[in-house]
Enzyme design. Structure first.
Site, PDB file in Angstrom:
ATOM      1  CD  GLN A 101      -1.784   4.070   2.686  1.00  7.97           C
ATOM      2  OE1 GLN A 101      -1.648   2.902   2.337  1.00  7.97           O
ATOM      3  NE2 GLN A 101      -2.418   4.418   3.798  1.00  7.97           N
ATOM      4  CE1 TYR A 174       4.211  -2.307   5.492  1.00  6.81           C
ATOM      5  CE2 TYR A 174       2.309  -0.866   5.752  1.00  6.81           C
ATOM      6  CZ  TYR A 174       2.851  -2.088   5.391  1.00  6.81           C
ATOM      7  OH  TYR A 174       2.028  -3.095   4.940  1.00  6.81           O
ATOM      8  NE  ARG A 318     -12.131  -4.802   8.703  1.00  4.61           N
ATOM      9  CZ  ARG A 318     -12.525  -4.921   9.967  1.00  4.61           C
ATOM     10  NH1 ARG A 318     -13.051  -6.053  10.385  1.00  4.61           N
ATOM     11  NH2 ARG A 318     -12.384  -3.919  10.807  1.00  4.61           N
TER      12      ARG A 318
END
Length: 394
Positions: A101, A174, A318
């Site tokens: 990424q 972002y 997670r």
């Protein structure tokens, strides 16, 4: 028991993936000060490799001005390639595909992290959050073009390092998202103004990366794009804007990846819209490009719901921190042994880097299901989760 998410998938470019489970990109905070890969990171990813069809790394910055936090991966120079090669090899066990990424943080950083340099963004507009956000410098046209080129160079390095693709991180507020959002972009040149013109930066980045892929490899190499469905600021990105965005890029990328804290979420801004966000994006991508759904997937039933709602892949975040062998246990019909909570005493055994342990305990305590946490579990069905851009800066 047969599970649809364990079936294989072939992308249009010929890349074959052994199953539909994707390890979501998650911050480890564990790279060296200059962004080079550490042994801790390699061990962490190796522990989780071999099960998912694809593993997407945490973000790697493409420009020195794009660093968002300490301990972040970097792909800014060829000096990073040897370490990235080790990382790619660690991930690519038993046919798991490795995706790097890549991103630029834009205004979502600060001058301390940038060694006294002012953050940059589409416009000189301070973010609404966190409270101590700094005023960024508006990028000049030449600087915009350089960052676009930096994304292409990052893709070249990912290819040389042996990755199977890159994911453009256009989510979580972002820089890629900042250029599309009126909240951050109030330019009047070719990079801003109308919604169509605010899309130009993302299109140029996609084109730069695809040119690098065409030039530097003949093997199938994925170019994915991650997107946040909505912003809650005003002005800001609304669902119809993101659906428009997807319509413009869906035939230009190999997959689209949503960023949400819950796969069950409906619109945060339009309470009259009762359809899940996932299903609405799936209606736009179906038959054109694969969609990766995500958000609080813990057990096989969750993964099946994501696919039934229209996604082609299921990203797990997670839960793969808590249970590195999630896929293997499902394949072995050993579902009862899957851990959906995490003891702080098990984190070393799970190869979670020490810095990441602190990060999870401090900034992500509310979403990690720690066995020592007596607070009620948060679902993020109706609110943004910390990983969507609201985390506390360290």
């Amino acid at each position: 028991m047969s599970q649809q998410f364990l079936s294989s998938y072939s992308f249009a470019n010929g890349l074959n993936v052994k199953n539909r489970i994707v390890m979501a990109p998650m911050t480890t905070m564990s790279s060296f000060y200059n962004g080079m890969v550490t042994t801790d990171e390699i061990d962490y990813y190796a522990k989780r490799a071999g099960g998912p069809g694809m593993i997407i790394t945490g973000v790697a910055n493409v420009s020195e001005s794009g660093k968002g936090f300490e301990g972040e991966l970097s792909v800014t120079s060829d000096a990073m390639i040897p370490g990235l090669k080790k990382l790619a090899r660690a991930i690519k066990q038993e046919e798991t595909k490795a995706i790097l990424q890549i991103f630029h943080a834009g205004r979502k950083t600060n001058s301390k992290i940038l060694h006294n340099e002012q953050p940059v963004s589409a416009s000189s507009l301070k973010a609404d959050y966190p409270a101590d956000s700094e005023l960024p410098k508006e990028l000049t046209n030449e600087e915009v073009l350089q960052i676009i080129a930096d994304f292409g160079e990052a893709a070249r390095r990912a290819i040389l390092a042996g990755f199977d693709g890159v994911e453009l991180h256009g989510a979580n507020t972002y820089l890629l998202q900042q250029f599309f959002s009126e909240n951050a972009n109030q330019r009047t040149d070719q990079w801003g103004g109308s919604r169509k013109k605010r899309l130009n930066f993302a299109l140029a980045v996609i084109d730069s990366v695809k040119q690098a892929v065409q030039k530097y490899t003949e093997k199938p190499f994925l170019v994915g794009y991650r997107i946040s469905p909505e912003e809650i600021e005003t002005p800001g990105i609304r669902l119809e804007d993101s659906l428009y965005f997807v319509d413009q890029i869906k035939d230009k990328v190999d997959y689209i990846h949503l960023s949400m804290g819950s796969y069950k979420r409906t619109s945060l801004n339009d309470k009259t819209n009762k359809k899940t966000l996932l299903s609405q994006f799936a209606a736009r991508t179906k038959g054109v490009t694969p969609l990766i759904g995500i958000g609080s997937v813990e057990v096989p039933e969750d993964a099946n719901h994501v696919l039934h709602d229209g996604a082609d892949f299921v990203a797990i975040g997670r839960e793969l921190i808590r249970e590195p062998k999630w896929v293997q246990k499902v394949e072995s019909d050993d579902i009862a042994s899957i851990r959906t909570s995490l003891s702080p005493l098990d984190m070393d055994e799970l190869a979670i880097p020490a810095v990441m342990q602190v990060y999870l305990m401090e900034s992500f305590k509310s979403v990690m299901h720690f066995t020592t946490d007596s607070d009620a579990i948060q679902t993020y069905d109706t609110s943004l989760a910390p990983m969507e851009g609201f985390e506390k800066k360290l």
